[in-house]
Design an enzyme around this catalytic site. Structure first.
Site, short mmCIF file in Angstrom:
data_model
loop_
_atom_site.label_atom_id
_atom_site.label_comp_id
_atom_site.label_asym_id
_atom_site.label_seq_id
_atom_site.Cartn_x
_atom_site.Cartn_y
_atom_site.Cartn_z
CB ALA A 19 31.02 -30.19 31.29
NE ARG A 39 23.55 -23.31 38.17
CZ ARG A 39 24.28 -23.09 39.25
NH1 ARG A 39 23.70 -23.08 40.43
NH2 ARG A 39 25.58 -22.86 39.15
CE1 TYR A 60 22.84 -27.57 35.06
CE2 TYR A 60 22.30 -27.41 37.39
CZ TYR A 60 23.15 -27.15 36.34
OH TYR A 60 24.34 -26.49 36.56
CE LYS A 99 37.89 -37.58 39.02
NZ LYS A 99 37.48 -36.30 38.47
#
Length: 332
Positions: A19, A39, A60, A99
């Site tokens: 990220a 979270r 989320y 991925k």
């Protein structure tokens, strides 16, 4: 050079290593990163502060519900991709999903069908597909410069954490070489040659029950082959070759990054040398494709359509079947 006009607003789901890389590339190339969700609200706030993001969400669900977010980048570990992507899609958000796309083909189909049903983009974040050197390689092959493609050879071997408790060594978390590393050469084989007619795979396993190293041969009806391999406890040069009847393409270390390549004729004559550095890490190009699709009203492109992400997961399902790699009862 900016790759975005900044009108499409991005949300980042997850605050881990990948990220961070994607967000940096977005911010450095003119993309608008509007919000982040984790979270943990503390983790989200720290990530937002580090990257200069306006909004930090402590779940989320709150990120998916944010009316100021158009696209969500799914940056969580493999086992969460399916649920996280569906959460975002059901909230009306386009998604760029890390991925490997999901854990298996069934999950991949569910995500792509959900996106299609809602008229939304669901793109697998196989960033290599969208890099300039890969765009040029496809052009060279299409032009017939190396003749008929006979073979693709690609490796992805790294020396990664050996701790048995690490995610990479836990089958329940999608551990092993295949999903993290093998996805690169397998996707490359699909990019150049398409889906194989048959697969032959072999592996050696760790004490925790994941694949330490895996190799596979993809066979095609026209006689072409792809030879792909991956390993998580030994590093290599990680080069790739595309071999044709009239020449070959040699992609340098590390082939799936923005690196140079050379095109050779069969007698070794250099036909082309490609060496065009890109800014940032290179993950901005896949984000630019998402924005192009969203703005054009399309839900899929030709570089990596959703059906191909499903087919790639199906190929990895078959490899897992052959090598005896399981991820738990619900994921086969």
């Amino acid at each position: 050079m900016s790759l975005s006009d900044g009108t499409i607003r991005w949300g980042i789901l997850g605050t881990g290593f990948i990220a961070d890389l994607q967000t940096r590339d977005l911010r450095e190339n003119g993309f608008t990163v509007q919000a982040v969700g984790s979270r943990s609200l503390d983790s989200s706030k720290a990530f937002a502060e580090h990257h200069g993001i306006a909004t930090a969400h402590g779940s989320y669900e709150d990120l998916a519900a944010d009316p100021d977010v158009d696209v969500i980048y799914i940056a969580t570990p493999h086992p969460m991709h399916h649920a996280n992507a569906l959460l975002a899609l059901n909230a009306g958000k386009h998604v760029l999903v890390e991925k490997s796309f999901t854990m298996n083909a069934r999950e991949a189909r569910e995500v792509t069908e959900a996106a299609a049903g809602k008229g939304l983009v669901a793109l697998e974040a196989m960033w290599t597909r969208f890099l300039p050197h890969m765009v040029r390689i496809r052009e060279i092959i299409a032009a017939g410069t190396i003749g008929e493609v006979r073979k693709v050879i690609a490796s992805h071997n790294q020396s990664l954490p050996k701790d048995p408790a690490h995610r990479l060594n836990d089958p329940a978390l999608g551990g092993g070489a295949l999903l993290d590393l093998g996805i690169y050469p397998i996707s490359f084989a699909f990019d150049i040659l398409g889906a194989p007619s048959s697969i032959r795979a072999s592996a050696s396993m760790t004490a925790t029950g994941v694949d330490r190293q895996t190799a596979a041969i993809f066979d095609y009806d026209d006689g072409a082959q792809a030879v792909v391999d991956c390993e998580l406890d030994a590093a290599s040069a990680n080069r790739a070759l595309v071999i044709g009847s009239e020449g070959w393409i040699d992609i340098e270390h590390t082939w799936y990054n923005p690196v140079p390549f050379t095109v050779f004729a069969t007698d070794g004559t250099v036909l082309e040398r490609f060496d065009e550095p890109v800014g940032s890490r290179g993950m901005q190009f896949q984000a630019a494709e998402v924005e192009r699709l969203v703005k054009s009203g399309e839900t899929m492109g030709t570089i990596l359509p959703p059906s191909e992400s499903v087919a790639i997961m199906a190929a990895m399902d078959e490899i897992r079947r052959q090598i005896g790699l399981g991820y738990g009862a619900d994921r086969a």
